[in-house]
Design a protein around this motif. Sequence first.
Motif, mmCIF file in Angstrom:
data_model
loop_
_atom_site.group_PDB
_atom_site.id
_atom_site.type_symbol
_atom_site.label_atom_id
_atom_site.label_comp_id
_atom_site.label_asym_id
_atom_site.label_seq_id
_atom_site.Cartn_x
_atom_site.Cartn_y
_atom_site.Cartn_z
ATOM 1 N N GLY A 2 0.719 -1.210 -0.086
ATOM 2 C CA GLY A 2 -0.084 -0.076 0.078
ATOM 3 C C GLY A 2 0.898 1.314 0.236
ATOM 4 N N HIS A 3 2.276 1.175 0.391
ATOM 5 C CA HIS A 3 3.005 2.386 0.555
ATOM 6 C C HIS A 3 3.665 2.543 -1.015
ATOM 7 N N LYS A 4 4.092 3.748 -1.346
ATOM 8 C CA LYS A 4 4.996 4.043 -2.422
ATOM 9 C C LYS A 4 6.236 3.413 -2.452
ATOM 10 N N PRO A 5 6.623 2.660 -3.329
ATOM 11 C CA PRO A 5 7.950 1.574 -3.535
ATOM 12 C C PRO A 5 9.233 2.530 -2.759
ATOM 13 N N TYR A 6 9.224 3.771 -3.236
ATOM 14 C CA TYR A 6 10.537 4.502 -2.407
ATOM 15 C C TYR A 6 10.415 4.746 -1.309
ATOM 16 N N ALA A 7 9.228 5.226 -0.741
ATOM 17 C CA ALA A 7 8.982 5.604 0.486
ATOM 18 C C ALA A 7 9.068 4.385 1.329
ATOM 19 N N SER A 8 8.384 3.413 0.983
ATOM 20 C CA SER A 8 8.653 2.056 1.781
ATOM 21 C C SER A 8 9.823 1.520 1.779
ATOM 22 N N PHE A 9 10.898 1.529 0.975
ATOM 23 C CA PHE A 9 12.111 1.258 0.788
ATOM 24 C C PHE A 9 12.907 2.187 1.937
ATOM 25 N N LEU A 10 12.740 3.239 1.942
ATOM 26 C CA LEU A 10 13.379 4.357 2.918
ATOM 27 C C LEU A 10 13.067 4.141 4.432
ATOM 28 N N SER A 11 11.750 3.858 4.306
ATOM 29 C CA SER A 11 11.169 3.487 5.717
ATOM 30 C C SER A 11 11.774 2.103 6.314
ATOM 31 N N LEU A 12 11.871 1.316 5.607
ATOM 32 C CA LEU A 12 12.289 0.142 6.263
ATOM 33 C C LEU A 12 13.820 0.072 6.342
ATOM 34 N N THR A 13 14.589 0.786 5.566
ATOM 35 C CA THR A 13 15.901 0.968 6.003
ATOM 36 C C THR A 13 16.127 1.789 7.020
ATOM 37 N N LEU A 14 15.394 2.762 7.284
ATOM 38 C CA LEU A 14 15.384 3.466 8.429
ATOM 39 C C LEU A 14 15.009 2.506 9.706
ATOM 40 N N GLU A 15 14.183 2.028 9.650
ATOM 41 C CA GLU A 15 13.541 1.209 10.912
ATOM 42 C C GLU A 15 14.700 0.169 11.277
ATOM 43 N N LYS A 16 15.209 -0.606 10.123
ATOM 44 C CA LYS A 16 16.281 -1.530 10.489
ATOM 45 C C LYS A 16 17.374 -1.065 11.270
ATOM 46 N N ALA A 17 17.838 0.419 10.704
ATOM 47 C CA ALA A 17 18.806 1.143 11.299
ATOM 48 C C ALA A 17 18.560 1.441 12.885
ATOM 49 N N LEU A 18 17.341 1.928 13.040
ATOM 50 C CA LEU A 18 16.933 2.265 14.529
ATOM 51 C C LEU A 18 17.074 1.093 15.444
ATOM 52 N N MET A 19 16.248 0.063 14.931
ATOM 53 C CA MET A 19 16.190 -1.261 15.747
ATOM 54 C C MET A 19 17.496 -1.751 16.085
ATOM 55 N N ARG A 20 18.616 -1.580 15.148
ATOM 56 C CA ARG A 20 19.744 -1.851 15.487
ATOM 57 C C ARG A 20 20.586 -1.203 16.549
ATOM 58 N N THR A 21 20.640 0.120 16.225
ATOM 59 C CA THR A 21 21.552 1.131 16.939
ATOM 60 C C THR A 21 20.688 1.686 18.264
ATOM 61 N N CYS A 22 19.375 1.739 18.219
ATOM 62 C CA CYS A 22 18.799 2.324 19.714
ATOM 63 C C CYS A 22 19.157 1.396 20.775
ATOM 64 N N PRO A 23 19.219 1.859 22.102
ATOM 65 C CA PRO A 23 19.315 1.030 23.246
ATOM 66 C C PRO A 23 18.005 0.375 23.361
ATOM 67 N N PRO A 24 18.243 -0.825 23.953
ATOM 68 C CA PRO A 24 16.717 -1.485 24.000
ATOM 69 C C PRO A 24 15.536 -0.682 24.736
ATOM 70 N N THR A 25 14.497 -0.834 24.099
ATOM 71 C CA THR A 25 13.246 -0.013 24.361
ATOM 72 C C THR A 25 11.982 -1.054 24.293
ATOM 73 N N ASN A 26 10.898 -0.412 24.258
ATOM 74 C CA ASN A 26 9.774 -1.258 24.189
ATOM 75 C C ASN A 26 8.915 -0.954 22.986
ATOM 76 N N ILE A 27 8.990 -1.757 21.966
ATOM 77 C CA ILE A 27 7.924 -1.622 20.735
ATOM 78 C C ILE A 27 6.643 -2.282 20.783
ATOM 79 N N ILE A 28 5.420 -1.252 20.675
ATOM 80 C CA ILE A 28 4.127 -1.780 20.875
ATOM 81 C C ILE A 28 3.444 -1.794 19.570
ATOM 82 N N PHE A 29 3.034 -3.054 19.077
ATOM 83 C CA PHE A 29 2.240 -2.902 17.747
ATOM 84 C C PHE A 29 0.723 -2.978 18.122
ATOM 85 N N LEU A 30 -0.272 -2.809 17.202
ATOM 86 C CA LEU A 30 -1.525 -2.722 17.172
ATOM 87 C C LEU A 30 -2.287 -4.174 17.220
#
Length: 372
Positions: A123-151
């Motif tokens: 459902g997302h635009k391909p380029y926006a989806s790629f950038l978002s996924l790349t950023l999410e991977k980087a943040l999940m790898r570099t952030c100190p452990p935190t809590n992630i909540i899904f719906l």
Amino acid sequence: MLLVGGEGIPSGVPRHICHLAKAFDGIADVTVISDINHGGYDALAELGTRHITLSGLSSRLSLGHIWRGWRGLLAFLRGSQADLTWIHPRFPSLMGRMALALRLWRPKGTTAFTIHGLPYGKGHKPYASFLSLTLEKALMRTCPPTNIIFLSQDMADRAREMIGASRLARHGIHVLPNCSDLGELPPFTRPKDPTLVMTGRAGRQKNYACAVRLMNHLPENTHLMLCGTGTDTEKFQAEIAGLVPAATCARIYCIGPVQDVRPLLRAADAYLLTSRYEGTPIGTLEAFEAGLPIILADFEGADALVDRHPMGIKIDPSDLETSGKQVTEFLRNARAADRALRQQIRTVWHREWSPDVFDERARALLHRLLAN
């Protein structure tokens, strides 16, 4: 507790934050910060919850706006002594996690981030989806452990698949579904002609163009009510008028934002949602609560809603001719349904997404977050 919101118009994130504030009323000292309130956070005043506005928290493609939001949020977070900081919208969530990753913010207490909808994938635009996924991977790898909540568990599983189980394993992963709280409902009034209702603010996500074009393939006595921020503007109505013939457009009612959606839900035969992507849409949960049959586009998460519904279907936005035939038959059956069906639908809502269930889940999650 500090709950961080974003844009102040009525939408899913402000509603979720207000639901949390209500669930924690009396058991936690809650402060909410958001951009300027335009109706989305009105419920906080009724609760007596402390609400602070902070310009720059809404999503807007302006470097000045982004910089103002970044500086303001970072300064607020650094000065906060909250035992739990719980950030919700996409833009503040990115800013908060970037501040953690860069060690610009060292919170006193626990941190949590709710993912209200995956910003990548279907459902997302391909380029926006790629950038978002790349950023999410980087943040999940570099952030100190935190809590992630899904719906939903489906959303958590999809994130684990796309981001990588090892990256998510560093963090506490939780699920807290949305709820709806329409309250006491007016009597159901069957409309004279087949009638659909759709709620949600105007924009690419909700794909109102699909809903409007679908009307070309429905019987000439079928009506569609469009409700939500932006649906009553001249620009939106001009766009609608350019998509379908005048005779079809005359059967589409652009109502705009409404303070009380209950009369509209109780005067329709079914609820329609043609979104390209969603988290767990509160509008659809309200349809459950109102006892309405549902018609959903095939977005991620639609299966989980339709599978639970006593009378729900998915349609394919890429084949509106076939979808029109499907919806026509569905509406015929919906109009023939009796009160027992509406009660069955409401029973599912009460079990899955009622305020009582949400409050219990939210409080249990709060204890888990603070115990870490």
